[in-house]
Write an enzyme that holds these catalytic residues in place. Structure first.
Site, PDB file in Angstrom:
ATOM      1  N   LYS A   1      -0.338   6.312   3.819  1.00  0.00           N
ATOM      2  CA  LYS A   1      -1.727   6.252   3.358  1.00  0.00           C
ATOM      3  C   LYS A   1      -2.620   6.824   4.449  1.00  0.00           C
ATOM      4  O   LYS A   1      -2.339   6.652   5.646  1.00  0.00           O
ATOM      5  CB  LYS A   1      -2.066   4.780   3.081  1.00  0.00           C
ATOM      6  CG  LYS A   1      -3.442   4.531   2.494  1.00  0.00           C
ATOM      7  CD  LYS A   1      -3.595   3.042   2.200  1.00  0.00           C
ATOM      8  CE  LYS A   1      -4.940   2.693   1.588  1.00  0.00           C
ATOM      9  NZ  LYS A   1      -5.041   1.253   1.260  1.00  0.00           N
TER      10      LYS A   1
ATOM     11  N   SER B   1      -6.402   0.402  -3.529  1.00  0.00           N
ATOM     12  CA  SER B   1      -6.815   1.624  -2.873  1.00  0.00           C
ATOM     13  C   SER B   1      -5.656   2.534  -2.438  1.00  0.00           C
ATOM     14  O   SER B   1      -5.893   3.709  -2.161  1.00  0.00           O
ATOM     15  CB  SER B   1      -7.681   1.278  -1.662  1.00  0.00           C
ATOM     16  OG  SER B   1      -6.919   0.598  -0.692  1.00  0.00           O
TER      17      SER B   1
ATOM     18  N   SER C   1      -4.389  -3.849  -2.536  1.00  0.00           N
ATOM     19  CA  SER C   1      -4.252  -2.384  -2.551  1.00  0.00           C
ATOM     20  C   SER C   1      -2.845  -1.818  -2.463  1.00  0.00           C
ATOM     21  O   SER C   1      -2.660  -0.618  -2.632  1.00  0.00           O
ATOM     22  CB  SER C   1      -5.092  -1.783  -1.431  1.00  0.00           C
ATOM     23  OG  SER C   1      -6.432  -1.789  -1.826  1.00  0.00           O
TER      24      SER C   1
END
Ligand code: GLN
Length: 489
Positions: A79, A154, A178
């Protein structure tokens, strides 16, 4: 141990037996990213040259007859809020456009030491604030099962890449869901470890007392392998703790007699199809010889306000560092330093981030601190106690991961508050610091995946993953569908 659902072990064996080289494997993923990333928008920066260099290093080891580590040579992604030295780390924000850290996050250092092949950095909601990845400056990441729907957020880019077969596994972060929510939306597995089990050093902070790094993969086996590699004490993170034992070794254990808790409060407002899939999963546990234990957790109703008050308060403080002075975006025209900072922050942050900074500074301001921040802190204690008592009666708790399946594109942006409400099932464990994961448990009528959430007691990842693995083995054929995109292994 012969398990059969994981990709990592199979790839490891193929590499070691020279069925194909690591360079060939990496090339396959690079080609797939070139072909399919435009439709998924999973990757926002690619590192193909560096990936091939690592692959050649691994091939040289194989040629010398050396034994590889299980994670060695496996193509993966991170990420974009995990610091990678010399490689863009932009947090989906204009504020960090072109930012290249001068150091590595501990989690990346650990994987790099094992010659993990980093294919690139994946999309996310701006500074990890959101549930669809659409607050990213790069736009949303789309669901490999149906690209009219979001991959979630996210960590939507990681989930989209992994479910779309553009990486074997990836690391995300979970502050309020997330990792688990995008895993649920994309029909794969995502683990948020116990707070303190994995180092946060070098992970761009959103809400420091909630943030945790964890793996997203297509099977519980792969999750366990990656988790074991990351759960290490790190002196650079003062909240890091040492953990014992291997979650991977615990997977095959029989779960007869395991106590599986459930609470009706987790099902409030949950869509019928999701509810049914979770109830069916509870039946699977009973068939496996586990015992269902009914819990009462009325305290869960405090979770959303507690999470949004505390996480925004922490975010408002953490994001104070983006001021145009040290690094990141800086406005072009200004008359004095105050104007420079104000314009930099107004131009550099998107609407969702600004909304949370405003909310956070409000709940921390004199006059409101006692009414909001302090009250939320004491309710955090109430929730921690409630889970403590629950875990005196059971080993693992089952719940839906999200009250629904993936949102259609552009839906999340329409109402911030309605989107916050969809975090209802994931935020409680971040408040309490507990480990939890999402594992696929079915599909809705539109063919979109449904996730089952399993929650464990503090530092009991081995029990949690054992319960998840046994469920996966019993159901995988009906609840797992590989997407047609990417590398078909
Ligand atoms: N959807 C949650 C939020 O918007 C989760 C964020 C996270 O875990 N980083 O805050």
């Amino acid at each position: 141990m012969e398990t059969g659902t994981g990709k990592i072990k199979k790839l490891h064996e193929s590499l070691q037996n020279k069925e194909f080289s690591c360079e060939e494997l990496t090339q396959k993923y690079i080609k797939a990213i070139e072909a399919d990333n435009a439709a998924l928008n999973a990757y926002v920066h690619t590192t193909h040259e560096a990936a091939l260099q690592t692959a050649r290093k691994v091939d040289a080891k194989i040629a010398r007859g050396e034994q590889l580590d299980l994670l060695e040579g496996i193509p993966m992604t991170l990420k974009d809020n995990i610091s990678t030295k010399g490689i863009e780390t932009t947090c989906g924000s204009k504020m960090l456009e072109n930012y290249r850290p001068v150091f590595d996050a501990t989690v990346w250092e650990l994987l790099q030491n094992r010659n993990a092949v980093l294919l690139g950095k994946t999309n996310m909601d701006e500074f990890a604030m959101g549930s669809s990845s659409e607050t990213s400056v790069y736009g949303g990441s789309w669901n490999p099962h149906n690209t009219d729907y979001v991959a979630g957020g996210s960590s939507g880019g990681v989930a989209s890449a992994v479910a779309g077969n553009l990486a074997v596994y990836g690391l995300g972060t979970d502050t309020g869901g997330s990792i688990r929510q995008p895993a649920s939306f994309c029909g794969i597995v995502g683990l948020k470890p116990t707070y303190g089990a994995v180092s946060r050093y070098g992970v761009v902070a959103y809400a420091s007392s909630f943030d945790q790094v964890g793996p997203i993969a297509t099977s519980v086996e792969d999750i366990a392998l990656v988790h074991d590699a990351l759960a290490k004490y790190d002196p650079k993170d003062s909240t890091s703790r040492s953990t014992e034992g291997s979650a991977y070794n615990a997977l095959p254990k029989d779960i007869k007699g395991m106590k599986i808790g459930f609470a009706k409060q987790y099902f409030n407002g949950v869509r019928e199809e999701v509810k049914q899939a979770v109830e069916k999963s509870m039946q699977v546990y009973q068939d496996l010889g586990a015992e269902l234990v009914e819990l009462d957790l009325p305290q869960l109703s405090y979770s959303l306000p507690v999470y949004y008050i505390l996480s925004c308060a922490e975010a408002s403080s953490n994001l104070g560092r983006f001021d145009g002075i040290r690094y990141g975006y800086k406005t072009q025209h200004y008359n004095d330093v105050n104007e420079m900072v104000a314009k930099t922050r107004s131009e550099g942050f998107g609407d969702e981030v600004k909304r949370r900074i405003l909310l956070g500074t409000y709940v921390l301001s004199a006059g409101y601190y006692d009414a909001y921040y302090k009250k939320a802190q004491s309710l955090r204690g109430v929730l921690i106690e409630a889970f403590k008592s629950a875990f005196e009666r059971c080993d693992v708790i089952v719940a839906p991961t999200v009250p629904m399946t993936a949102f259609e594109r552009n839906k999340a942006a329409q109402s911030a508050v309605e989107t916050y409400q969809t975090d209802i099932c994931t935020v409680p464990v971040n408040i309490a610091g507990l480990p939890a994961l999402s594992v696929p448990c079915g599909f809705d009528q539109k063919g979109l995946p449904i996730g089952l959430q399993l929650i464990g007691n503090s530092f009991c990842e081995a029990t949690l993953l054992n319960a998840a693995y046994q469920f996966e083995q019993a159901t995988r054929e009906t609840v797992f569908r590989a997407a047609k995109t990417g590398v078909q292994l």
